[in-house]
Design a protein around this motif. Structure first.
Motif, PDB file in Angstrom:
ATOM      1  N   MET A   1      -9.456 -16.106 -19.544  1.00 47.81           N
ATOM      2  CA  MET A   1     -10.063 -15.518 -20.287  1.00 47.81           C
ATOM      3  C   MET A   1      -8.440 -16.467 -21.342  1.00 47.81           C
ATOM      4  SD  MET A   1     -13.429 -15.432 -21.212  1.00 47.81           S
ATOM      5  CE  MET A   1     -13.141 -15.532 -19.380  1.00 47.81           C
ATOM      6  N   GLN A   2      -7.616 -16.051 -20.604  1.00 40.27           N
ATOM      7  CA  GLN A   2      -6.420 -16.451 -21.565  1.00 40.27           C
ATOM      8  C   GLN A   2      -6.043 -18.369 -21.289  1.00 40.27           C
ATOM      9  OE1 GLN A   2      -2.948 -14.186 -20.015  1.00 40.27           O
ATOM     10  NE2 GLN A   2      -4.235 -12.347 -20.684  1.00 40.27           N
ATOM     11  N   LEU A   3      -6.365 -18.645 -20.671  1.00 39.14           N
ATOM     12  CA  LEU A   3      -6.531 -19.481 -19.612  1.00 39.14           C
ATOM     13  C   LEU A   3      -7.499 -20.465 -20.928  1.00 39.14           C
ATOM     14  CD1 LEU A   3      -6.598 -19.518 -15.995  1.00 39.14           C
ATOM     15  CD2 LEU A   3      -4.915 -19.925 -17.315  1.00 39.14           C
ATOM     16  N   LEU A   4      -9.263 -20.033 -20.735  1.00 38.98           N
ATOM     17  CA  LEU A   4      -9.351 -20.792 -21.385  1.00 38.98           C
ATOM     18  C   LEU A   4      -9.195 -20.714 -22.725  1.00 38.98           C
ATOM     19  CD1 LEU A   4     -13.471 -19.616 -20.834  1.00 38.98           C
ATOM     20  CD2 LEU A   4     -12.289 -21.830 -20.282  1.00 38.98           C
ATOM     21  N   LEU A   5      -8.245 -19.937 -24.134  1.00 34.72           N
ATOM     22  CA  LEU A   5      -8.388 -19.998 -25.308  1.00 34.72           C
ATOM     23  C   LEU A   5      -6.446 -20.955 -24.784  1.00 34.72           C
ATOM     24  CD1 LEU A   5      -6.912 -16.254 -26.050  1.00 34.72           C
ATOM     25  CD2 LEU A   5      -8.657 -17.466 -27.396  1.00 34.72           C
TER      26      LEU A   5
ATOM     27  N   SER B   1      -3.811 -24.442 -12.608  1.00 35.27           N
ATOM     28  CA  SER B   1      -2.930 -24.878 -11.545  1.00 35.27           C
ATOM     29  C   SER B   1      -1.218 -24.128 -12.099  1.00 35.27           C
ATOM     30  CB  SER B   1      -2.652 -26.662 -11.921  1.00 35.27           C
ATOM     31  OG  SER B   1      -3.411 -26.948 -11.068  1.00 35.27           O
ATOM     32  N   PHE B   2      -0.920 -24.671 -13.453  1.00 39.11           N
ATOM     33  CA  PHE B   2       0.194 -23.436 -13.996  1.00 39.11           C
ATOM     34  C   PHE B   2       0.386 -22.330 -13.520  1.00 39.11           C
ATOM     35  CE2 PHE B   2       3.506 -21.906 -16.843  1.00 39.11           C
ATOM     36  CZ  PHE B   2       4.490 -23.538 -15.901  1.00 39.11           C
ATOM     37  N   HIS B   3      -0.312 -21.286 -13.884  1.00 43.48           N
ATOM     38  CA  HIS B   3      -0.846 -19.925 -13.584  1.00 43.48           C
ATOM     39  C   HIS B   3      -0.787 -20.266 -11.808  1.00 43.48           C
ATOM     40  CE1 HIS B   3      -2.036 -16.026 -13.424  1.00 43.48           C
ATOM     41  NE2 HIS B   3      -2.817 -16.157 -12.529  1.00 43.48           N
ATOM     42  N   MET B   4      -1.546 -20.237 -11.064  1.00 39.64           N
ATOM     43  CA  MET B   4      -1.128 -20.581 -10.078  1.00 39.64           C
ATOM     44  C   MET B   4       0.050 -20.456  -9.484  1.00 39.64           C
ATOM     45  SD  MET B   4      -4.835 -21.930  -8.445  1.00 39.64           S
ATOM     46  CE  MET B   4      -4.129 -22.533  -6.728  1.00 39.64           C
ATOM     47  N   TYR B   5       0.936 -21.968  -9.619  1.00 40.13           N
ATOM     48  CA  TYR B   5       2.632 -22.814  -9.723  1.00 40.13           C
ATOM     49  C   TYR B   5       3.307 -21.159  -9.674  1.00 40.13           C
ATOM     50  CZ  TYR B   5       6.287 -24.821  -9.452  1.00 40.13           C
ATOM     51  OH  TYR B   5       7.787 -26.084  -9.091  1.00 40.13           O
ATOM     52  N   LYS B   6       3.077 -20.839 -10.608  1.00 44.17           N
ATOM     53  CA  LYS B   6       3.863 -19.549 -11.972  1.00 44.17           C
ATOM     54  C   LYS B   6       4.005 -18.475 -10.290  1.00 44.17           C
ATOM     55  CE  LYS B   6       6.218 -21.674 -14.538  1.00 44.17           C
ATOM     56  NZ  LYS B   6       7.595 -21.882 -13.986  1.00 44.17           N
TER      57      LYS B   6
ATOM     58  N   GLN C   1       2.741 -19.476 -25.203  1.00 44.61           N
ATOM     59  CA  GLN C   1       3.693 -20.361 -25.239  1.00 44.61           C
ATOM     60  C   GLN C   1       4.132 -20.780 -23.841  1.00 44.61           C
ATOM     61  OE1 GLN C   1       5.371 -18.193 -27.992  1.00 44.61           O
ATOM     62  NE2 GLN C   1       4.768 -19.440 -29.576  1.00 44.61           N
ATOM     63  N   ALA C   2       4.035 -19.760 -23.213  1.00 42.90           N
ATOM     64  CA  ALA C   2       4.345 -20.016 -21.555  1.00 42.90           C
ATOM     65  C   ALA C   2       4.026 -21.503 -20.998  1.00 42.90           C
ATOM     66  CB  ALA C   2       4.968 -18.614 -20.755  1.00 42.90           C
ATOM     67  N   MET C   3       2.834 -21.389 -21.153  1.00 44.93           N
ATOM     68  CA  MET C   3       1.800 -22.146 -20.031  1.00 44.93           C
ATOM     69  C   MET C   3       2.195 -23.867 -21.128  1.00 44.93           C
ATOM     70  SD  MET C   3      -1.600 -20.280 -19.733  1.00 44.93           S
ATOM     71  CE  MET C   3      -1.514 -21.576 -18.592  1.00 44.93           C
ATOM     72  N   GLU C   4       2.594 -23.370 -22.109  1.00 41.23           N
ATOM     73  CA  GLU C   4       2.819 -25.149 -23.051  1.00 41.23           C
ATOM     74  C   GLU C   4       4.011 -25.854 -21.909  1.00 41.23           C
ATOM     75  OE1 GLU C   4       1.340 -26.688 -25.518  1.00 41.23           O
ATOM     76  OE2 GLU C   4       0.517 -24.582 -25.587  1.00 41.23           O
ATOM     77  N   ALA C   5       5.213 -25.179 -20.627  1.00 40.60           N
ATOM     78  CA  ALA C   5       5.572 -25.567 -20.005  1.00 40.60           C
ATOM     79  C   ALA C   5       4.883 -26.335 -19.413  1.00 40.60           C
ATOM     80  CB  ALA C   5       6.488 -24.517 -19.825  1.00 40.60           C
ATOM     81  N   ALA C   6       3.517 -26.240 -19.396  1.00 45.74           N
ATOM     82  CA  ALA C   6       2.764 -27.686 -18.075  1.00 45.74           C
ATOM     83  C   ALA C   6       3.045 -28.242 -18.677  1.00 45.74           C
ATOM     84  CB  ALA C   6       1.533 -26.584 -17.702  1.00 45.74           C
ATOM     85  N   ILE C   7       2.997 -28.691 -20.075  1.00 49.71           N
ATOM     86  CA  ILE C   7       2.375 -29.849 -20.280  1.00 49.71           C
ATOM     87  C   ILE C   7       4.102 -30.932 -20.817  1.00 49.71           C
ATOM     88  CG2 ILE C   7       1.770 -31.513 -22.382  1.00 49.71           C
ATOM     89  CD1 ILE C   7       0.748 -28.296 -22.842  1.00 49.71           C
TER      90      ILE C   7
ATOM     91  N   GLU D   1     -11.724 -30.404 -22.844  1.00 50.15           N
ATOM     92  CA  GLU D   1     -10.386 -28.907 -22.466  1.00 50.15           C
ATOM     93  C   GLU D   1     -10.661 -28.356 -21.107  1.00 50.15           C
ATOM     94  OE1 GLU D   1     -12.852 -27.055 -26.517  1.00 50.15           O
ATOM     95  OE2 GLU D   1     -13.746 -27.507 -25.476  1.00 50.15           O
ATOM     96  N   PHE D   2     -11.471 -29.092 -20.570  1.00 48.33           N
ATOM     97  CA  PHE D   2     -11.677 -28.946 -18.981  1.00 48.33           C
ATOM     98  C   PHE D   2     -10.532 -29.041 -18.258  1.00 48.33           C
ATOM     99  CE2 PHE D   2     -13.059 -29.611 -14.662  1.00 48.33           C
ATOM    100  CZ  PHE D   2     -14.176 -28.504 -14.178  1.00 48.33           C
ATOM    101  N   GLU D   3     -10.674 -29.831 -18.678  1.00 47.54           N
ATOM    102  CA  GLU D   3      -8.626 -31.384 -17.939  1.00 47.54           C
ATOM    103  C   GLU D   3      -7.712 -29.841 -18.385  1.00 47.54           C
ATOM    104  OE1 GLU D   3      -7.787 -35.554 -18.270  1.00 47.54           O
ATOM    105  OE2 GLU D   3      -6.685 -35.221 -20.307  1.00 47.54           O
ATOM    106  N   ARG D   4      -7.457 -29.391 -19.441  1.00 49.22           N
ATOM    107  CA  ARG D   4      -6.678 -28.671 -19.951  1.00 49.22           C
ATOM    108  C   ARG D   4      -6.577 -27.597 -18.978  1.00 49.22           C
ATOM    109  NH1 ARG D   4      -2.791 -28.332 -24.516  1.00 49.22           N
ATOM    110  NH2 ARG D   4      -2.875 -26.165 -24.928  1.00 49.22           N
ATOM    111  N   LEU D   5      -7.756 -26.758 -19.083  1.00 51.37           N
ATOM    112  CA  LEU D   5      -7.861 -25.303 -17.814  1.00 51.37           C
ATOM    113  C   LEU D   5      -7.407 -26.279 -16.762  1.00 51.37           C
ATOM    114  CD1 LEU D   5      -9.768 -23.289 -18.060  1.00 51.37           C
ATOM    115  CD2 LEU D   5     -11.713 -24.243 -16.928  1.00 51.37           C
TER     116      LEU D   5
END
Length: 165
Positions: free
Chosen positions: A91-95, A129-134, A26-32, A120-124
């Protein structure tokens, strides 16, 4: 046996694992955001070429899908896997990439759980990017960082070439 396995999953595994994983997804949804969606839309052709460059063989009639094994190989070549994130984070990013629903207990089974298609690749890539940003404090807005990260990945994949004057 299936009743016992279902009971084990719902009452023990999901009860302990799902809340934390759901919270991270849910925290990753902020990237959208509208701006990040626009940026991804503009780079769609390059994203598709990047996925195509990772495949060993291509069948024209089949939907383009990249096996996670080959994806990991290229993520290592691009200095992402092992440097920016580990396999568990991938694996979390793939989910995040494969499921639009962040609630783990409501996710539907996928026919090809260990392969990614263009969407899915685009969303990955967005999730990476969001993971690295945080991970590190940054002054720039996320959309600017996303653009720089995508450019870097496209260049390392060989689909974006700088023209020297």
């Amino acid at each position: 046996l299936s009743v016992k396995v279902t009971h084990l999953l719902t009452d023990f595994i999901f009860a302990n694992v799902a809340p934390g994983l759901t919270q991270r997804l849910q925290a990753m949804e902020a990237a959208i955001t509208p701006n990040s969606q626009l940026l991804l839309k503009k780079g769609r052709r390059l994203t598709e070429q990047t996925l195509d460059s990772c495949q060993l063989r291509r069948v024209a009639s089949a939907e383009r899908r990249l096996d996670v094994k080959y994806l990991c190989t290229h993520l290592k070549k691009w200095d992402l896997l092992g440097k920016e994130f580990d396999l568990a984070t991938l694996m979390q990013l793939l989910l995040f990439a494969k499921h639009l629903e962040p609630e783990v207990t409501k996710m539907e089974l996928k026919r090809h759980p260990m392969e990614v298609n263009y969407d899915e690749f685009e969303r990955l890539l967005l999730g990476i990017s969001f993971h690295m940003y945080k991970q590190a404090p940054r002054e720039e807005p996320f959309e600017e960082f996303l653009g720089e990260t995508l450019d870097d990945i496209y260049k390392k994949a060989g689909v974006l070439v700088e023209v020297k004057k």
